[in-house]
Design a protein around this motif. Structure first.
Motif, PDB file in Angstrom:
ATOM      1  N   THR A 239       0.829  -1.209   0.000  1.00  0.00           N
ATOM      2  CA  THR A 239       0.000   0.000   0.000  1.00  0.00           C
ATOM      3  C   THR A 239       0.858   1.250   0.000  1.00  0.00           C
ATOM      4  O   THR A 239       0.578   2.208  -0.731  1.00  0.00           O
ATOM      5  N   VAL A 240       1.914   1.269   0.819  1.00  0.00           N
ATOM      6  CA  VAL A 240       2.791   2.441   0.881  1.00  0.00           C
ATOM      7  C   VAL A 240       3.511   2.645  -0.451  1.00  0.00           C
ATOM      8  O   VAL A 240       3.541   3.756  -0.992  1.00  0.00           O
TER       9      VAL A 240
ATOM     10  N   PRO B  90      -8.280  -0.679  -1.431  1.00  0.00           N
ATOM     11  CA  PRO B  90      -8.906   0.501  -0.817  1.00  0.00           C
ATOM     12  C   PRO B  90      -7.907   1.495  -0.236  1.00  0.00           C
ATOM     13  O   PRO B  90      -8.214   2.689  -0.128  1.00  0.00           O
ATOM     14  N   GLY B  91      -6.728   1.027   0.148  1.00  0.00           N
ATOM     15  CA  GLY B  91      -5.739   1.928   0.730  1.00  0.00           C
ATOM     16  C   GLY B  91      -4.955   2.727  -0.287  1.00  0.00           C
ATOM     17  O   GLY B  91      -4.262   3.688   0.080  1.00  0.00           O
ATOM     18  N   LEU B  92      -5.045   2.350  -1.567  1.00  0.00           N
ATOM     19  CA  LEU B  92      -4.263   3.045  -2.592  1.00  0.00           C
ATOM     20  C   LEU B  92      -4.835   4.421  -2.910  1.00  0.00           C
ATOM     21  O   LEU B  92      -4.081   5.372  -3.138  1.00  0.00           O
ATOM     22  N   ALA B  93      -6.150   4.513  -2.951  1.00  0.00           N
ATOM     23  CA  ALA B  93      -6.793   5.784  -3.296  1.00  0.00           C
ATOM     24  C   ALA B  93      -7.033   6.584  -2.019  1.00  0.00           C
ATOM     25  O   ALA B  93      -8.153   6.688  -1.521  1.00  0.00           O
ATOM     26  N   SER B  94      -5.974   7.153  -1.487  1.00  0.00           N
ATOM     27  CA  SER B  94      -6.066   7.916  -0.244  1.00  0.00           C
ATOM     28  C   SER B  94      -6.164   9.399  -0.544  1.00  0.00           C
ATOM     29  O   SER B  94      -5.189  10.036  -0.967  1.00  0.00           O
TER      30      SER B  94
ATOM     31  N   LYS C 185      10.642  14.883  -0.085  1.00  0.00           N
ATOM     32  CA  LYS C 185      10.898  13.733   0.785  1.00  0.00           C
ATOM     33  C   LYS C 185      10.088  13.785   2.084  1.00  0.00           C
ATOM     34  O   LYS C 185       9.490  12.783   2.482  1.00  0.00           O
ATOM     35  N   PRO C 186       9.989  14.936   2.783  1.00  0.00           N
ATOM     36  CA  PRO C 186       9.174  14.959   4.009  1.00  0.00           C
ATOM     37  C   PRO C 186       7.713  14.629   3.743  1.00  0.00           C
ATOM     38  O   PRO C 186       7.083  13.892   4.508  1.00  0.00           O
ATOM     39  N   ALA C 187       7.153  15.193   2.662  1.00  0.00           N
ATOM     40  CA  ALA C 187       5.746  14.946   2.349  1.00  0.00           C
ATOM     41  C   ALA C 187       5.508  13.487   1.991  1.00  0.00           C
ATOM     42  O   ALA C 187       4.500  12.893   2.391  1.00  0.00           O
ATOM     43  N   LEU C 188       6.423  12.896   1.241  1.00  0.00           N
ATOM     44  CA  LEU C 188       6.277  11.499   0.843  1.00  0.00           C
ATOM     45  C   LEU C 188       6.377  10.573   2.053  1.00  0.00           C
ATOM     46  O   LEU C 188       5.606   9.614   2.180  1.00  0.00           O
ATOM     47  N   ILE C 189       7.314  10.869   2.943  1.00  0.00           N
ATOM     48  CA  ILE C 189       7.450  10.039   4.142  1.00  0.00           C
ATOM     49  C   ILE C 189       6.240  10.207   5.049  1.00  0.00           C
ATOM     50  O   ILE C 189       5.716   9.236   5.603  1.00  0.00           O
ATOM     51  N   GLY C 190       5.781  11.442   5.215  1.00  0.00           N
ATOM     52  CA  GLY C 190       4.596  11.667   6.035  1.00  0.00           C
ATOM     53  C   GLY C 190       3.361  10.985   5.476  1.00  0.00           C
ATOM     54  O   GLY C 190       2.603  10.341   6.216  1.00  0.00           O
ATOM     55  N   SER C 191       3.154  11.089   4.172  1.00  0.00           N
ATOM     56  CA  SER C 191       2.013  10.431   3.540  1.00  0.00           C
ATOM     57  C   SER C 191       2.158   8.919   3.583  1.00  0.00           C
ATOM     58  O   SER C 191       1.179   8.191   3.773  1.00  0.00           O
ATOM     59  N   GLY C 192       3.402   8.437   3.404  1.00  0.00           N
ATOM     60  CA  GLY C 192       3.636   7.004   3.514  1.00  0.00           C
ATOM     61  C   GLY C 192       3.314   6.484   4.899  1.00  0.00           C
ATOM     62  O   GLY C 192       2.780   5.378   5.056  1.00  0.00           O
ATOM     63  N   MET C 193       3.607   7.283   5.915  1.00  0.00           N
ATOM     64  CA  MET C 193       3.282   6.891   7.285  1.00  0.00           C
ATOM     65  C   MET C 193       1.780   6.804   7.481  1.00  0.00           C
ATOM     66  O   MET C 193       1.272   5.895   8.145  1.00  0.00           O
ATOM     67  N   MET C 194       1.052   7.737   6.902  1.00  0.00           N
ATOM     68  CA  MET C 194      -0.411   7.692   7.006  1.00  0.00           C
ATOM     69  C   MET C 194      -0.976   6.456   6.312  1.00  0.00           C
ATOM     70  O   MET C 194      -1.886   5.784   6.837  1.00  0.00           O
ATOM     71  N   LEU C 195      -0.450   6.139   5.135  1.00  0.00           N
ATOM     72  CA  LEU C 195      -0.900   4.948   4.423  1.00  0.00           C
ATOM     73  C   LEU C 195      -0.576   3.688   5.217  1.00  0.00           C
ATOM     74  O   LEU C 195      -1.383   2.751   5.286  1.00  0.00           O
ATOM     75  N   PHE C 196       0.611   3.664   5.821  1.00  0.00           N
ATOM     76  CA  PHE C 196       1.030   2.506   6.602  1.00  0.00           C
ATOM     77  C   PHE C 196       0.100   2.298   7.800  1.00  0.00           C
ATOM     78  O   PHE C 196      -0.365   1.180   8.057  1.00  0.00           O
ATOM     79  N   LEU C 197      -0.165   3.362   8.531  1.00  0.00           N
ATOM     80  CA  LEU C 197      -1.022   3.249   9.717  1.00  0.00           C
ATOM     81  C   LEU C 197      -2.449   2.869   9.343  1.00  0.00           C
ATOM     82  O   LEU C 197      -3.111   2.117  10.073  1.00  0.00           O
TER      83      LEU C 197
ATOM     84  N   GLN D  40      -3.436   0.920   6.943  1.00  0.00           N
ATOM     85  CA  GLN D  40      -3.504  -0.515   6.694  1.00  0.00           C
ATOM     86  C   GLN D  40      -3.102  -1.321   7.920  1.00  0.00           C
ATOM     87  O   GLN D  40      -3.650  -2.402   8.158  1.00  0.00           O
ATOM     88  N   TRP D  41      -2.158  -0.822   8.699  1.00  0.00           N
ATOM     89  CA  TRP D  41      -1.675  -1.599   9.839  1.00  0.00           C
ATOM     90  C   TRP D  41      -2.765  -1.793  10.891  1.00  0.00           C
ATOM     91  O   TRP D  41      -2.867  -2.851  11.503  1.00  0.00           O
ATOM     92  N   GLN D  42      -3.578  -0.763  11.098  1.00  0.00           N
ATOM     93  CA  GLN D  42      -4.616  -0.863  12.124  1.00  0.00           C
ATOM     94  C   GLN D  42      -5.977  -1.247  11.546  1.00  0.00           C
ATOM     95  O   GLN D  42      -6.972  -1.288  12.278  1.00  0.00           O
ATOM     96  N   ALA D  43      -6.028  -1.551  10.261  1.00  0.00           N
ATOM     97  CA  ALA D  43      -7.304  -1.900   9.628  1.00  0.00           C
ATOM     98  C   ALA D  43      -7.878  -3.167  10.238  1.00  0.00           C
ATOM     99  O   ALA D  43      -7.180  -4.163  10.413  1.00  0.00           O
TER     100      ALA D  43
END
Length: 287
Positions: free
Chosen positions: A93-94, A157-161, A203-215, A217-220
Motif C-alpha cells: 500500500t505504501v 482501498p488503501g491506494l486511493a487515499s 521527501k518529508p511529504a512522501l514520508i509523512g504520507s507514507g506513514m499515514m498509508l502505513f497506519l 492498513q496496519w490498524q485496519a
C-alpha cells in the motif's frame, strides 16, 4: 534597580517553566501507564494478571513471576504469519499508494486544467467520508469480482487515499513556481519536472504520507474481516480479535500479540518522526 527587578522576573519565568514541565510529565505519565501495564501483562501468567489488578500495587507494572510463555505460545499459534500478512499489505500500500498519490497531486498543484478545483474538492470529500460508511457495500462488490481472500483485495482501498493526495499536493504548492518555470524554459516537460525537481524536494511529504498509508492498513480491522474468511490470510488485528471468539480467552497471549503490533508502528514512527512533523507543518500552507 534594573538588577533587582530582573530577579523576580527570572524567578517567575522559572516557576512557569517548572509548571509546564510538571504538566508535560504528568500527561506523558498518564499516556505511558496503560502501555507499561500492557507490556508487563505480556510477561506474566494469566492468573497473575487478574490477581494484581486490584488493589493497585507496584506489581501492576512489574510482574512477580516473569515468563516468556505468552510469546512462545504466540509463535506456536502462527501469529508471525499474521504479522507478515500485515507487513505485506501495508508495504504494498505504501509503495504503490505513494506513486498514485504523487501522480495525482502534481497536476492538481502545478497544471491549470479545466475542472481542477472540482476534482480537488471531490478528493477532499473522499477523506471526509468515513471508510466504514462504504465498507460493507464495497466488500460485496469485491467478492463479486473474486477479490476475497486476496492481497490485492486488501490493498486496493488503501491506494486511493484522498488525505495522502491532499498532503502531497499542499507540499507541492509550497515549492517555488520559479523552479518549474525555469525548467520549462530549458525545455523540460512535466514528467521530467515531476521526477527531477518535485519528487526529490518532497521527501518529508512522501514520508509523512507514507506513514499515514502505513497506519491506515496496519490498524485496519473492519475491511480485512469483511473480505477474508481464511485464517491464514488474516492480518494481525483480525487474528487478535478472533481470540475472543473462543470459549476460553488466553489473555496473556493476547497481550503479547498486542505488544507486537504496537511496537512495530512505534519503531517506524520514531524513525521518520522528523519528516512526518515537517510534512504536517507544511500541509495547508496554500489552497
Amino acid at each position: 534597580m534594573a538588577a533587582v527587578g530582573r530577579g523576580p522576573v527570572r524567578a517567575h519565568v522559572n516557576f512557569i517553566r517548572l509548571v509546564q514541565w510538571l504538566t508535560a510529565a504528568s500527561v506523558a505519565l498518564a499516556f505511558a501507564l496503560p502501555v507499561l501495564w500492557l507490556i508487563a501483562s505480556s510477561f506474566r501468567t494469566q492468573t497473575e494478571t487478574f490477581q494484581v489488578s486490584s488493589p493497585a500495587s507496584w506489581n501492576v507494572l512489574w510482574p512477580i513471576d516473569w515468563t516468556l510463555a505468552n510469546y512462545t505460545n504466540m509463535l506456536d499459534l502462527g501469529f508471525a504469519r499474521n504479522v507478515g500478512n500485515s507487513l505485506l499489505v501495508a508495504g504494498i500500500t505504501v509503495a504503490v499508494g505513494l506513486v498514485v498519490s504523487a501522480l495525482a497531486a502534481y497536476p492538481l498543484a502545478c497544471i491549470d486544467f479545466p475542472g481542477r478545483s472540482v476534482v480537488f474538492a471531490i478528493i477532499v470529500i473522499t477523506f471526509l467520508v468515513p471508510f466504514e460508511a462504504v465498507a460493507i457495500p464495497l466488500s460485496t462488490q469485491f467478492r463479486q469480482w473474486g477479490l476475497a481472500n486476496t492481497v490485492v483485495g486488501l490493498v486496493l482501498p488503501g491506494l486511493a487515499s484522498g488525505l495522502a493526495v491532499f498532503s502531497i499536493r499542499q507540499f507541492f504548492l509550497g515549492i517555488p513556481a520559479e523552479l518549474r518555470e525555469a525548467a520549462m524554459v530549458d525545455g523540460a516537460g512535466h514528467v521530467r519536472i515531476f521526477w527531477r525537481i518535485y519528487l526529490p524536494l518532497s521527501k518529508p511529504a512522501l514520508i509523512g504520507s507514507g506513514m499515514m498509508l502505513f497506519l491506515f492498513q496496519w490498524q485496519a480491522y473492519l475491511w480485512p474481516i469483511l473480505l477474508t474468511s481464511d485464517p491464514e490470510q488474516d492480518v494481525a488485528p483480525v487474528s487478535i480479535a478472533r481470540n475472543f471468539s473462543n470459549i476460553k480467552v488466553d489473555y496473556g497471549t493476547t497481550f503479547a500479540e498486542t505488544v507486537v503490533i504496537a511496537v512495530i508502528p512505534a519503531i517506524v514512527m520514531l524513525t521518520v518522526q522528523r519528516f512526518f512533523i515537517q510534512s504536517l507543518a507544511m500541509t495547508g500552507g496554500k489552497g
